[in-house]
Design a protein around this motif. Structure first.
Motif, PDB file in Angstrom:
ATOM      1  N   LEU A  60       0.825  -1.202   0.000  1.00 41.43           N
ATOM      2  CA  LEU A  60       0.000   0.000   0.000  1.00 41.43           C
ATOM      3  C   LEU A  60       0.866   1.262   0.000  1.00 41.43           C
ATOM      4  O   LEU A  60       0.562   2.229  -0.673  1.00 41.43           O
ATOM      5  N   GLN A  61       1.971   1.237   0.714  1.00 39.51           N
ATOM      6  CA  GLN A  61       2.853   2.397   0.830  1.00 39.51           C
ATOM      7  C   GLN A  61       3.948   2.406  -0.239  1.00 39.51           C
ATOM      8  O   GLN A  61       4.968   3.066  -0.083  1.00 39.51           O
ATOM      9  N   ASP A  62       3.769   1.697  -1.331  1.00 41.14           N
ATOM     10  CA  ASP A  62       4.752   1.653  -2.413  1.00 41.14           C
ATOM     11  C   ASP A  62       4.961   3.056  -2.988  1.00 41.14           C
ATOM     12  O   ASP A  62       4.006   3.816  -3.124  1.00 41.14           O
ATOM     13  N   PRO A  63       6.207   3.419  -3.307  1.00 40.04           N
ATOM     14  CA  PRO A  63       6.485   4.753  -3.856  1.00 40.04           C
ATOM     15  C   PRO A  63       5.734   5.075  -5.154  1.00 40.04           C
ATOM     16  O   PRO A  63       5.511   6.238  -5.463  1.00 40.04           O
ATOM     17  N   SER A  64       5.333   4.063  -5.913  1.00 42.02           N
ATOM     18  CA  SER A  64       4.603   4.327  -7.158  1.00 42.02           C
ATOM     19  C   SER A  64       3.149   4.726  -6.925  1.00 42.02           C
ATOM     20  O   SER A  64       2.451   5.098  -7.861  1.00 42.02           O
ATOM     21  N   ARG A  65       2.698   4.653  -5.666  1.00 39.08           N
ATOM     22  CA  ARG A  65       1.350   5.070  -5.245  1.00 39.08           C
ATOM     23  C   ARG A  65       0.235   4.407  -6.054  1.00 39.08           C
ATOM     24  O   ARG A  65      -0.626   5.067  -6.629  1.00 39.08           O
ATOM     25  N   PRO A  66       0.213   3.075  -6.111  1.00 36.45           N
ATOM     26  CA  PRO A  66      -0.852   2.400  -6.865  1.00 36.45           C
ATOM     27  C   PRO A  66      -2.196   2.545  -6.161  1.00 36.45           C
ATOM     28  O   PRO A  66      -2.262   2.731  -4.946  1.00 36.45           O
ATOM     29  N   LYS A  67      -3.264   2.476  -6.932  1.00 38.17           N
ATOM     30  CA  LYS A  67      -4.613   2.526  -6.364  1.00 38.17           C
ATOM     31  C   LYS A  67      -5.048   1.100  -6.063  1.00 38.17           C
ATOM     32  O   LYS A  67      -4.795   0.188  -6.836  1.00 38.17           O
ATOM     33  N   PHE A  68      -5.700   0.940  -4.919  1.00 39.55           N
ATOM     34  CA  PHE A  68      -6.151  -0.371  -4.465  1.00 39.55           C
ATOM     35  C   PHE A  68      -7.672  -0.435  -4.410  1.00 39.55           C
ATOM     36  O   PHE A  68      -8.346   0.593  -4.328  1.00 39.55           O
ATOM     37  N   CYS A  69      -8.188  -1.650  -4.430  1.00 39.65           N
ATOM     38  CA  CYS A  69      -9.629  -1.866  -4.294  1.00 39.65           C
ATOM     39  C   CYS A  69      -9.866  -3.261  -3.721  1.00 39.65           C
ATOM     40  O   CYS A  69      -8.937  -4.046  -3.566  1.00 39.65           O
ATOM     41  N   LEU A  70     -11.099  -3.537  -3.423  1.00 38.03           N
ATOM     42  CA  LEU A  70     -11.519  -4.880  -3.009  1.00 38.03           C
ATOM     43  C   LEU A  70     -12.234  -5.513  -4.187  1.00 38.03           C
ATOM     44  O   LEU A  70     -12.971  -4.840  -4.912  1.00 38.03           O
ATOM     45  N   CYS A  71     -12.008  -6.779  -4.403  1.00 39.49           N
ATOM     46  CA  CYS A  71     -12.711  -7.482  -5.470  1.00 39.49           C
ATOM     47  C   CYS A  71     -13.020  -8.903  -5.000  1.00 39.49           C
ATOM     48  O   CYS A  71     -12.418  -9.395  -4.062  1.00 39.49           O
ATOM     49  N   ARG A  72     -13.960  -9.518  -5.666  1.00 39.80           N
ATOM     50  CA  ARG A  72     -14.311 -10.895  -5.319  1.00 39.80           C
ATOM     51  C   ARG A  72     -13.334 -11.868  -5.963  1.00 39.80           C
ATOM     52  O   ARG A  72     -12.922 -11.680  -7.101  1.00 39.80           O
ATOM     53  N   TYR A  73     -12.983 -12.893  -5.240  1.00 33.83           N
ATOM     54  CA  TYR A  73     -12.146 -13.952  -5.779  1.00 33.83           C
ATOM     55  C   TYR A  73     -12.942 -14.743  -6.812  1.00 33.83           C
ATOM     56  O   TYR A  73     -12.505 -14.961  -7.919  1.00 33.83           O
ATOM     57  N   ASP A  74     -14.136 -15.160  -6.433  1.00 29.67           N
ATOM     58  CA  ASP A  74     -15.029 -15.910  -7.319  1.00 29.67           C
ATOM     59  C   ASP A  74     -16.299 -15.089  -7.474  1.00 29.67           C
ATOM     60  O   ASP A  74     -17.076 -14.953  -6.528  1.00 29.67           O
ATOM     61  N   SER A  75     -16.522 -14.541  -8.663  1.00 30.56           N
ATOM     62  CA  SER A  75     -17.658 -13.635  -8.863  1.00 30.56           C
ATOM     63  C   SER A  75     -19.014 -14.330  -8.782  1.00 30.56           C
ATOM     64  O   SER A  75     -20.035 -13.668  -8.636  1.00 30.56           O
ATOM     65  N   SER A  76     -19.030 -15.638  -8.847  1.00 31.94           N
ATOM     66  CA  SER A  76     -20.302 -16.352  -8.741  1.00 31.94           C
ATOM     67  C   SER A  76     -20.742 -16.551  -7.289  1.00 31.94           C
ATOM     68  O   SER A  76     -21.884 -16.918  -7.041  1.00 31.94           O
ATOM     69  N   ARG A  77     -19.854 -16.304  -6.353  1.00 37.06           N
ATOM     70  CA  ARG A  77     -20.173 -16.431  -4.929  1.00 37.06           C
ATOM     71  C   ARG A  77     -20.370 -15.054  -4.307  1.00 37.06           C
ATOM     72  O   ARG A  77     -19.806 -14.069  -4.792  1.00 37.06           O
ATOM     73  N   PRO A  79     -19.960 -11.873  -1.668  1.00 39.96           N
ATOM     74  CA  PRO A  79     -18.757 -11.322  -1.033  1.00 39.96           C
ATOM     75  C   PRO A  79     -18.716 -11.629   0.460  1.00 39.96           C
ATOM     76  O   PRO A  79     -19.386 -11.002   1.256  1.00 39.96           O
ATOM     77  N   THR A  80     -17.954 -12.623   0.815  1.00 41.03           N
ATOM     78  CA  THR A  80     -17.754 -12.989   2.213  1.00 41.03           C
ATOM     79  C   THR A  80     -16.268 -12.878   2.517  1.00 41.03           C
ATOM     80  O   THR A  80     -15.461 -12.684   1.609  1.00 41.03           O
ATOM     81  N   LEU A  81     -15.905 -13.012   3.762  1.00 41.25           N
ATOM     82  CA  LEU A  81     -14.499 -12.873   4.135  1.00 41.25           C
ATOM     83  C   LEU A  81     -13.583 -13.829   3.369  1.00 41.25           C
ATOM     84  O   LEU A  81     -12.438 -13.490   3.089  1.00 41.25           O
ATOM     85  N   ASP A  82     -14.075 -14.988   3.033  1.00 42.41           N
ATOM     86  CA  ASP A  82     -13.239 -15.939   2.312  1.00 42.41           C
ATOM     87  C   ASP A  82     -13.342 -15.817   0.793  1.00 42.41           C
ATOM     88  O   ASP A  82     -12.812 -16.638   0.060  1.00 42.41           O
ATOM     89  N   ASN A  83     -14.010 -14.755   0.307  1.00 39.56           N
ATOM     90  CA  ASN A  83     -14.171 -14.579  -1.141  1.00 39.56           C
ATOM     91  C   ASN A  83     -13.844 -13.155  -1.589  1.00 39.56           C
ATOM     92  O   ASN A  83     -14.310 -12.717  -2.633  1.00 39.56           O
ATOM     93  N   VAL A  84     -13.083 -12.412  -0.805  1.00 42.28           N
ATOM     94  CA  VAL A  84     -12.734 -11.038  -1.166  1.00 42.28           C
ATOM     95  C   VAL A  84     -11.220 -10.883  -1.159  1.00 42.28           C
ATOM     96  O   VAL A  84     -10.542 -11.360  -0.250  1.00 42.28           O
ATOM     97  N   LEU A  85     -10.710 -10.208  -2.186  1.00 41.20           N
ATOM     98  CA  LEU A  85      -9.285  -9.926  -2.308  1.00 41.20           C
ATOM     99  C   LEU A  85      -9.040  -8.428  -2.197  1.00 41.20           C
ATOM    100  O   LEU A  85      -9.864  -7.631  -2.613  1.00 41.20           O
ATOM    101  N   TYR A  86      -7.888  -8.074  -1.663  1.00 42.93           N
ATOM    102  CA  TYR A  86      -7.418  -6.689  -1.647  1.00 42.93           C
ATOM    103  C   TYR A  86      -6.347  -6.623  -2.720  1.00 42.93           C
ATOM    104  O   TYR A  86      -5.346  -7.345  -2.643  1.00 42.93           O
ATOM    105  N   ALA A  87      -6.557  -5.808  -3.743  1.00 44.31           N
ATOM    106  CA  ALA A  87      -5.633  -5.809  -4.876  1.00 44.31           C
ATOM    107  C   ALA A  87      -5.539  -4.425  -5.502  1.00 44.31           C
ATOM    108  O   ALA A  87      -6.393  -3.573  -5.274  1.00 44.31           O
ATOM    109  N   THR A  88      -4.493  -4.236  -6.302  1.00 45.79           N
ATOM    110  CA  THR A  88      -4.403  -2.993  -7.066  1.00 45.79           C
ATOM    111  C   THR A  88      -5.538  -3.009  -8.085  1.00 45.79           C
ATOM    112  O   THR A  88      -6.026  -4.072  -8.470  1.00 45.79           O
ATOM    113  N   VAL A  89      -5.932  -1.838  -8.521  1.00 44.25           N
ATOM    114  CA  VAL A  89      -7.037  -1.736  -9.473  1.00 44.25           C
ATOM    115  C   VAL A  89      -6.694  -2.496 -10.754  1.00 44.25           C
ATOM    116  O   VAL A  89      -7.534  -3.217 -11.300  1.00 44.25           O
TER     117      VAL A  89
END
Length: 100
Positions: A60-77, A79-89
């Motif tokens: 998150l604190q990378d010098p390139s300042r990337p933007k982050f978001c939350l996304c689903r791991y499996d879009s058919s399920r 959004p629960t704690l075991d199906n959400v990822l924290y990732a760059t956009v």
């Protein structure tokens, strides 16, 4: 993780999930469409993913300042704690196109 940043992640993800639920327009999906709380967003980002992108490992604190978001791991399920990822956009967009 600041409260404002956590709220931003939460509201953006919430909007995305609701728009996907409207596209499906199923009452079953809408009733279970939101199952992650505001506090669980902080738990996921800080404790589970350690403020790093789940896909690329960029911090998150990378010098390139990337933007982050939350996304689903499996879009058919839902959004629960075991199906959400924290990732760059960019990584989240690639994940949504390519899938699991």
């Amino acid at each position: 993780l600041t409260d404002a940043y956590q709220r931003k992640l939460y509201t953006r993800f919430h909007r995305e999930v609701l728009s996907q639920a409207e596209e499906v327009s199923s009452s079953d999906v809408c009733s279970r469409a939101w199952s992650i709380s505001f506090d669980e967003v902080g738990l996921l980002v800080c404790s589970v993913f350690r403020c790093r992108c789940a896909i690329t490992g960029i911090r998150l604190q990378d010098p390139s300042r990337p933007k982050f978001c939350l996304c689903r791991y499996d879009s058919s399920r839902p959004p629960t704690l075991d199906n959400v990822l924290y990732a760059t956009v960019e990584a989240a967009m690639c994940h949504s196109k390519e899938g699991i």
